[in-house]
Design a protein around this motif. Structure first.
Motif, mmCIF file in Angstrom:
data_model
loop_
_atom_site.group_PDB
_atom_site.id
_atom_site.type_symbol
_atom_site.label_atom_id
_atom_site.label_comp_id
_atom_site.label_asym_id
_atom_site.label_seq_id
_atom_site.Cartn_x
_atom_site.Cartn_y
_atom_site.Cartn_z
ATOM 1 N N VAL A 59 -73.273 15.361 -31.951
ATOM 2 C CA VAL A 59 -73.606 15.472 -33.378
ATOM 3 C C VAL A 59 -72.697 16.488 -34.053
ATOM 4 C CG1 VAL A 59 -75.411 16.228 -34.985
ATOM 5 C CG2 VAL A 59 -75.970 14.630 -33.152
ATOM 6 N N GLN A 62 -69.392 14.904 -34.552
ATOM 7 C CA GLN A 62 -69.451 13.989 -35.701
ATOM 8 C C GLN A 62 -69.312 14.757 -37.012
ATOM 9 O OE1 GLN A 62 -72.869 11.269 -35.575
ATOM 10 N NE2 GLN A 62 -72.839 11.509 -33.356
ATOM 11 N N TYR A 87 -60.431 8.374 -37.827
ATOM 12 C CA TYR A 87 -61.660 9.151 -37.984
ATOM 13 C C TYR A 87 -62.890 8.243 -38.030
ATOM 14 C CZ TYR A 87 -58.822 13.295 -39.185
ATOM 15 O OH TYR A 87 -57.947 14.347 -39.175
ATOM 16 N N THR A 91 -65.833 8.291 -35.225
ATOM 17 C CA THR A 91 -67.237 8.491 -35.586
ATOM 18 C C THR A 91 -68.109 7.427 -34.939
ATOM 19 O OG1 THR A 91 -66.657 9.548 -37.680
ATOM 20 C CG2 THR A 91 -68.870 8.606 -37.516
ATOM 21 N N ARG A 92 -67.659 6.182 -34.979
ATOM 22 C CA ARG A 92 -68.413 5.095 -34.352
ATOM 23 C C ARG A 92 -68.553 5.334 -32.841
ATOM 24 N NH1 ARG A 92 -65.967 -0.624 -34.768
ATOM 25 N NH2 ARG A 92 -64.687 0.706 -36.028
ATOM 26 N N LEU A 94 -68.558 8.234 -31.305
ATOM 27 C CA LEU A 94 -69.465 9.358 -31.066
ATOM 28 C C LEU A 94 -70.924 8.950 -31.264
ATOM 29 C CD1 LEU A 94 -67.374 12.175 -32.752
ATOM 30 C CD2 LEU A 94 -67.556 11.625 -30.316
ATOM 31 N N VAL A 95 -71.175 8.112 -32.247
ATOM 32 C CA VAL A 95 -72.529 7.606 -32.459
ATOM 33 C C VAL A 95 -72.952 6.747 -31.263
ATOM 34 C CG1 VAL A 95 -73.951 6.073 -33.880
ATOM 35 C CG2 VAL A 95 -72.454 7.762 -34.976
ATOM 36 N N ASN A 98 -73.764 8.754 -28.196
ATOM 37 C CA ASN A 98 -75.037 9.449 -28.317
ATOM 38 C C ASN A 98 -76.212 8.484 -28.211
ATOM 39 O OD1 ASN A 98 -76.722 11.607 -28.677
ATOM 40 N ND2 ASN A 98 -76.275 11.890 -30.838
#
Length: 138
Positions: A59, A62, A87, A91-92, A94-95, A98
């Motif tokens: 998070v 992100q 970027y 972000t995708r 990292l989501v 998680n």
């Protein structure tokens, strides 16, 4: 190592002063440095199946990518649109890392973003003695 409240306060003040006095290029390198650190910590936590710690690191990563994205001015330089795409993709990843508790997107994000960190570090070192450039960063 145990820190006293005074030592913690002094460290926080030093870190705050470092950020406030940094040039735009230094801020970008600081963000990338912390981003890579977060991703390495997330990867280690995922290996240990420490999902709470991994989530916290992902998070935060992100949030850094969001900051880099918001500072980006793709209309000012030719590579801006491509960097914004990187970027967005990061972000995708990292989501996904998680939500799915999957180490592979974390590793892919690290492989994608670490070379950018190195490039920004090299650029900042090259420009360290040069006059300030235009007001666009990242």
């Amino acid at each position: 190592m145990i820190q006293t409240p005074q030592a913690k306060a002094a460290l926080a003040r030093y870190q705050s002063d470092s950020i406030l006095s940094a040039t735009p290029g230094q801020l970008v390198t600081m963000l990338y440095g912390r981003l890579v650190l977060d991703l390495r910590r997330a990867e280690a936590a995922q290996l240990e199946q420490d999902w709470v710690h991994a989530s916290s690191e992902l998070v935060h990563a992100q949030a850094i990518v969001a900051e880099l994205s918001s500072a980006l001015r793709p209309d000012v330089w030719e590579g801006g649109t491509q960097l914004l795409g990187i970027y967005t993709y990061a972000t995708r990843l990292l989501v996904d890392a998680n939500v799915k508790r999957d180490i592979e997107p974390t590793r892919e994000a690290l492989a994608l973003l670490e070379p950018l960190k190195i490039a920004w570090d090299e650029a900042a070192a090259t420009l360290a003695g040069a006059p300030a450039a235009a007001d666009h960063v990242a």
